[in-house]
Every structure is written in structure tokens, then in C-alpha cells.
Design an enzyme around this catalytic site. Structure first.
Site, PDB file in Angstrom:
ATOM      1  N   HIS A  37      -2.622   5.407   3.417  1.00 55.70           N
ATOM      2  CA  HIS A  37      -1.621   4.190   3.530  1.00 55.70           C
ATOM      3  C   HIS A  37      -1.540   3.469   4.888  1.00 55.70           C
ATOM      4  CE1 HIS A  37       2.187   2.008   2.589  1.00 55.70           C
ATOM      5  NE2 HIS A  37       2.316   2.055   3.850  1.00 55.70           N
ATOM      6  N   GLU A  38      -1.553   4.522   5.885  1.00 51.80           N
ATOM      7  CA  GLU A  38      -1.624   4.022   7.126  1.00 51.80           C
ATOM      8  C   GLU A  38      -2.676   3.698   7.754  1.00 51.80           C
ATOM      9  OE1 GLU A  38       1.231   3.435   8.439  1.00 51.80           O
ATOM     10  OE2 GLU A  38       2.533   4.567   7.111  1.00 51.80           O
TER      11      GLU A  38
END
Length: 690
Positions: free
Chosen positions: A470-471
Site C-alpha cells: 500500500h505505502e
């Protein structure tokens, strides 16, 4: 001042050399330069892009270059001395922001540029930047009377301080409680690696036994796995009363009055600017322009999900009765029995699964995925100075081996580090007339639970893997940009409710069988993830997914209502509204009278998701539609990957995102792909589209 490391670095900040006394000195010097730059450019008789925007862009970039490392250190090496100087400097920066955002001379100069002959010759991208700047002036009260401008300046300055106070209270409350266990039998059920970390945590503090804290990896190891109900209850109580008038530290770091003042000031700010509510103001820079549309989006989602959520609750309830003779469920029982049922249904234990996700393999696999879909290469660089020995730096190269930028990777939980996971920018991509253009640099920060002696072969949960992906999606969005004007480069200038699109898209790769083979390998046997585990893992994707989604709906509705329905003088606390939302939406939400979730809800009170938390679900809807397009042509198909990169990801805030997404997906985007992705039946009576 010549020896101040914040003022004397080229590409990478010399983090180990930055001291407390450097901060204020550097901020004041750079702010002085910013003030002088504005004075100089508004005195220019000939107004062009190069005499107006460019010098201010350079000055603002210098401010970003010194303020970003300070802000970052305040998050990853937090201490009271740094907190104090950070907040002092923040007040100076807030004062400058108010000054420049309401500077009549600067505003008129930008108007003149837009209307003049030189403005007509600007590129499409430059015109977009100019429109954004003029819009920001309006949102900053450029048209206000002198008296209202003073009120506006006071409110924005005060809100900046209150946001910081709120976050500090949560940070202090999280670190302000711990539980030492000396009888191992009380820890039955907790995985061995979590127990080892708890033992080492106790040892580091001179204690014998197992020490658990309210930092999420430690807290969740008890809540999810501990067979001792009383211990689960105690940690749940301590965690969900943080920074409030309840709990073990009741009143010590209480955010109740802070929340009240934040909401009151946000309402007053919106009214001064001519908006009916702060939520309405926040939508002026988003894809969704109407509070009613956001409300309908969330309510329609809740209608789609509620029956599935109730069914999931009954399944947990029946399982707990049948297998553990649990007569009634409490809030601290839900996560525990979910894990038990998950193991029962899918024969997967997190501790067994972790063995297949050593950090090194996951990183190598993640980089292989983006190499195949985007054609980029990622290599570690060893000679970049960092703020901690665990931190690493990686360069990103495009398909022609050109350096695009890089990112710091800070993976592990530390006591002086703020909770959660995030991406932030050191600098953005920027052209220069006189030297080499600036490349984007990002921070990728996580808080994975890993002890000192495990870091050589740190094992991640599948949830950790999703968090990392995600990041990393945000990192790619920032670094792979082709736009070299910081105002609209990378993540900047993108509608906030679409900002999570690239990151939520990356998460979805973690559930693809081919990708799972790339990112997994048993840390001892070196075997790939077996097919039967992959099959069972894929079933987990939709397990209890309605409960997860409805929880996000609750958070989004709560955030909307506190910012859109605020009435001065009316005694409706944030807590009361939160409980109203739960009763309105959820069929089976369990809560206690002492629960104080709003007091530690950082997204609503302390960061840029305030009055916009719905963005996570909205962006998930967008990402699910994009994911369908990837699935049609092949998840690791470079053709579709490069199309997404070149037509959406790399163009930052320069495009009409809605049109580009519809073109990419070859159809109008609706909520159905998201519901299908999570295995939730779709009702055509409540279809939602953008």
C-alpha cells in the site's frame, strides 16, 4: 549558521548531524528568504512565469527541503525537546502561510499573469498550476475584509497547534501504559515470535517477564490470540480509552476539549469563507463536490453491506458458542474468535504463514512485480545517511535505466516513532533553469513488529505485506511522475479522494496467486508458498469483509457528520455522534459506555483526511474498477501496466482524473467491482457510480 546541516546539503539530508539547535535557526533563515522573495517579485514591473512563479517555487522548495526532515524526525525520533522546537517553528511557518495566502500584491500579480499576453503563451500544465494557485487564494480568504483576515489567520494558526496537540496526546497516551505479565500461562495462544518480542521489550526496561504495550503490533497480538479473556479485556479497555476521560490514565492526555475546539474553529473558518460547513469546504478540491453525494455513497454502501455484516456476526457468535461455550460476545472477543474461526475454516495460522514472508523475499518480489508491470528497476544504495541504523535507501530507475528518484525505507516499530504506516515526501520533482533538475525523494514508513535479533530474517504477516505494498503504491505515485512543477507533481494536486487509488491498487496484487509466488519463500526450507495455502489464503480475502467495509463506512459517516452538521452552541459531542452513526448503520456493533474511539481517531482530527475520511472507500471503488481492467489483460501484463503508469500515475494533478479513469477502464466506474472484489452480493437497486 554556515555549519547548519539543514542549510548545507545537496540531495540527502545529513540526518545524524541535525541537532535541536539547528531547527529554529534554519527555519528562520529560510522563511526570511521566502518573505524577501515575495517582496521582490511583487515589485517587478514585467510579470512573467519566470519572474513570478519560478523564484517563489525555488524559495518554497528550499523551505520544503529543511522543513520535511524536521517534520519527519518529529514522527520517527520523537522526543519532548524536538516536539517543543518543532511546534515553535510550526507557528512561524503558519504565520508565513497566512501572510502569503492573503497577500493582495501577490494575488494581483498572479491575476495579471493569467490575463496578460505572457499568460496566454503558457503551457497547458502551467495554466493548470496558475488556476490552482488562484483557487487556493480564494480558499485562503483573499477577498475577506482586513478584520476577517485577522480572524482567519488566528483560526488557521490555532488549528495547526490543536492538530499537533491532539496527535501528541495520542502518542503520549499510547506510550503511557503497559502491562507486564510474569505468568506465562496467562499468555496461552499468543504466537511465539510475539512472545519473544514481549520478553525482549521487558528485558530492555529491566523487567523479567513479558511486556505488552498499546502500540498496535503488541496490542493486537493479545487481542487476536490470547486465550485469557481478562487480559484481552484489559488491553482493549486501555487501548480504546486512550487520550480520554476514561481508562487507566483518565484525564491525563484527554483530547475531549481539543476535539470540541477543533470542530468549532473549523466551522467558523468555513463560515468566514462562505461555506455552509467545513465538510463543504473540504470538497472544493475533491472528485466528489457535494456532501449529499458523499452521504448517499456511504449510506448506499451500508445498505449493500449490512445484511452480509449481520450474517458474519452470527457466524462468529455461533462459532464461539459451539467451540468455546461463549455465551455472549464482548468487543474484546470479536477479533479473537475471528482468528479462531479463520484457523478452523482455512487451516491457516499466521505464525505458519509468516515463515513464507521473510522481509528480504517480500521486498525482492514487490520490486519484481513493478518491474514486470511498469518496467522500472529498484536498487538499494548503501552510502545514504539515515536517521536510524535500520533505515535503508532505494533508487528507482525507469526502463531506460534513468534515475527517477528514490525512497527511504523505515520498517520497524520503535518507542520514539509515531504509530501507523505512511508515505511522505522529502522533495518533489522540480525543474531548474540554472542547474540539474531535482528528482523526487520519499519516505516509506511502517511499524512492523520485529526484535533486534530477528531483523536479519524479519518475518511479515500477510497484513504487513499488504501495508508495505500500500505505502509503496504512494511512493510510486510520487516518484514516477513526469511533471516537474511541484504544485501538481506526483501526489500533489491530485484530488484527495483519489489519492489512495495507486496504494489500494497495489494492495490487490497481494491476493493474486502469481504475485504470491513471487513474494514468498519459506525462510528456512526456501520452498515457495504451497498451492493449498495459497488457495486457503485467497478465501480469507472475503472472510468477514463486510464487517471491515462497514467499519470504514462508520468512520466515514462520523467524519462527515461532525464536520457537516456542526451547530455552534449545540451540545452534541463527537462521541455522541459516533454512537449515533453506529446505531444508524451497524446491525451488531458491540461497544461499551467507556469506549472513546473519537479521542484517538487521528485521521479525523490531526491529518489531511479530516472532513474526507470517505476517501478511502471512494478510492477503493476506483482501484477496484482499475483492478478489473488489469485482470482482463493479465495482472502482470506490461502493456496495461505502462498504460496506467503513463496515462494516470505519472501525470499527477494535470489531468481530469474522472475522464482518464473512464477511458482507462473503458466504462463508467461503479461500486459493483469493489463489492464483488470483497465477495459481497450486489443489489442493482442501490447501484453507485461516479
Amino acid at each position: 549558521m554556515d555549519n547548519n546541516p539543514l542549510l548545507n546539503y545537496s540531495i540527502f539530508p545529513p540526518f545524524s548531524s541535525i541537532k535541536i539547535n539547528h531547527v529554529k535557526e534554519a527555519v528562520q533563515k529560510i522563511l526570511t528568504n521566502c518573505y524577501n522573495t515575495v517582496d521582490q517579485i511583487v515589485s517587478e514591473k514585467r510579470i512573467t512565469w519566470d519572474t513570478l512563479y519560478y523564484p517563489l517555487m525555488i524559495a518554497e522548495n528550499e523551505l520544503q527541503r529543511i522543513w520535511s526532515p524536521i517534520t519527519h524526525l518529529n514522527s520517527v525520533q520523537h522526543n519532548l525537546a524536538l516536539r517543543k522546537v518543532y511546534e515553535e517553528s510550526l507557528s512561524f511557518i503558519s504565520e508565513y502561510r497566512n501572510w502569503i495566502n492573503q497577500h493582495d500584491g501577490l494575488y494581483k500579480s498572479y491575476q495579471s499573469l493569467q490575463r496578460g499576453d505572457s499568460g496566454q503563451k503558457l503551457s497547458v500544465i502551467q495554466k493548470k498550476v496558475l488556476n490552482n494557485i488562484l483557487h487556493n487564494f480564494k480558499l485562503s480568504g483573499i477577498y475577506l475584509s482586513p478584520q476577517k483576515k485577522k480572524i482567519y489567520a488566528y483560526i488557521t494558526s490555532r488549528l495547526s497547534r490543536l492538530r499537533s496537540n491532539y496527535a501528541n496526546n495520542v502518542f503520549d497516551a499510547t506510550l503511557g501504559w503497559s502491562k507486564l505479565i510474569t505468568e506465562k500461562k496467562l499468555l496461552s495462544g499468543i504466537p511465539d515470535h510475539a512472545l519473544e518480542i514481549a520478553r525482549l521489550t521487558a528485558q530492555a526496561r529491566g523487567e523479567k517477564g513479558w511486556l505488552f504495550t498499546l502500540q498496535y503490533p503488541s496490542y493486537s497480538s493479545v487481542l487476536f490470540y490470547c486465550d485469557t479473556k481478562e487480559l484481552r479485556e484489559e488491553l482493549y479497555w486501555a487501548f480504546n480509552t486512550r487520550a480520554s476521560d476514561q481508562g487507566p490514565n483518565s484525564g491525563k492526555w484527554d483530547n475531549t476539549l481539543v476535539m470540541d475546539e477543533i470542530l468549532a474553529l473549523r466551522y467558523e473558518l468555513a463560515k468566514i469563507l462562505g461555506f455552509r460547513s467545513y465538510f463543504e469546504k473540504s470538497l472544493s478540491k475533491r472528485m466528489v463536490q457535494s456532501p449529499k453525494k458523499v452521504f448517499n455513497f456511504l449510506m448506499n454502501l451500508s445498505i449493500q453491506i449490512r445484511s452480509s455484516e449481520y450474517k458474519e456476526f452470527l457466524e462468529i457468535q455461533n462459532f464461539s458458542k459451539k467451540n468455546s461455550s461463549c455465551i455472549s460476545l464482548n468487543p474484546w472477543d470479536i477479533a479473537y474468535y475471528r482468528e479462531k474461526q479463520k484457523q478452523y475454516l482455512f487451516s491457516i495460522k499466521n505464525e505458519e504463514l509468516c515463515c513464507y514472508f521473510p522481509e528480504k523475499t517480500v521486498l525482492h518480489g514487490m520490486f519484481a512485480v513493478v518491474n514486470r508491470i511498469y518496467g522500472i528497476t529498484i536498487k538499494e544504495r548503501s552510502n545514504v545517511e539515515t536517521w536510524h541504523s535500520d533505515v535503508r535507501f532505494f533508487d528507482i530507475f525507469d526502463g531506460e535505466d534513468r534515475w527517477m528518484g528514490g525512497f527511504y525505507l523505515d520498517m520497524y516499530l520503535r518507542d520514539d516513532k509515531r504509530e501507523g504506516a505512511w508515505m511522505d515526501e522529502l522533495v518533489g520533482k522540480m525543474y531548474r533553469n540554472d542547474t540539474i533538475s531535482q528528482k523526487p525523494i520519499a519516505y516509506l514508513t511502517c511499524n512492523f513488529n520485529c526484535s533486534e535479533n530477528q531483523k536479519s530474517s524479519c518475518l511479515l504477516t500477510h497484513h504487513d505485506v499488504m501495508t508495505l505494498f500500500h505505502e509503496f503504491g504512494h511512493v510510486l505515485h510520487h516518484i514516477m511522475t513526469r511533471i516537474d512543477i511541484p504544485e501538481i507533481s506526483g501526489v500533489n494536486g491530485v484530488p484527495w479522494d483519489a489519492l489512495e487509488l495507486p496504494s489500494q491498487l497495489m494492495e490487490k496484487f497481494c491476493w493474486d496467486p502469481d504475485v504470491l509466488q513471487l513474494i514468498s519463500m519459506h525462510y528456512r526450507t526456501k520452498e515457495s508458498l504451497p498451492g493449498y495455502i495459497i488457495n486457503n489464503l485467497l478465501k480469507i480475502k472475503t472472510y468477514q469483509s463486510s464487517s471491515y467495509l462497514l467499519r470504514q463506512v462508520i468512520y466515514g459517516l462520523f467524519d462527515l457528520r461532525i464536520h457537516h452538521e456542526y451547530i455552534p452552541g449545540e451540545k452534541r459531542s463527537a462521541l455522541k455522534i459516533f454512537n449515533e452513526v453506529i446505531k444508524q448503520v451497524s446491525t451488531c456493533h458491540l461497544s461499551m459506555d467507556w469506549d472513546r474511539f473519537p479521542n484517538s481517531f487521528l485521521h479525523a482530527f490531526s491529518d489531511d483526511y479530516s472532513a474526507g475520511y470517505y476517501s478511502y472507500l471512494w478510492a477503493d471503488m476506483l482501484a477496484s474498477n482499475v483492478w478489473c481492467r488489469f485482470q482482463e489483460l493479465g495482472i502482470l501484463n506490461s502493456k496495461i501496466g505502462k498504460l496506467f503508469l503513463n496515462d494516470i500515475l505519472a501525470l499527477g494533478g494535470t489531468i481530469d482524473l474522472k475522464k482518464c479513469l473512464v477511458k482507462f477502464c473503458t466504462q463508467t466506474m461503479t461500486v459493483e467491482p469493489m463489492l464483488k472484489y470483497y465477495g459481497i452480493p450486489v443489489s442493482v437497486d442501490h447501484s453507485i457510480s461516479i
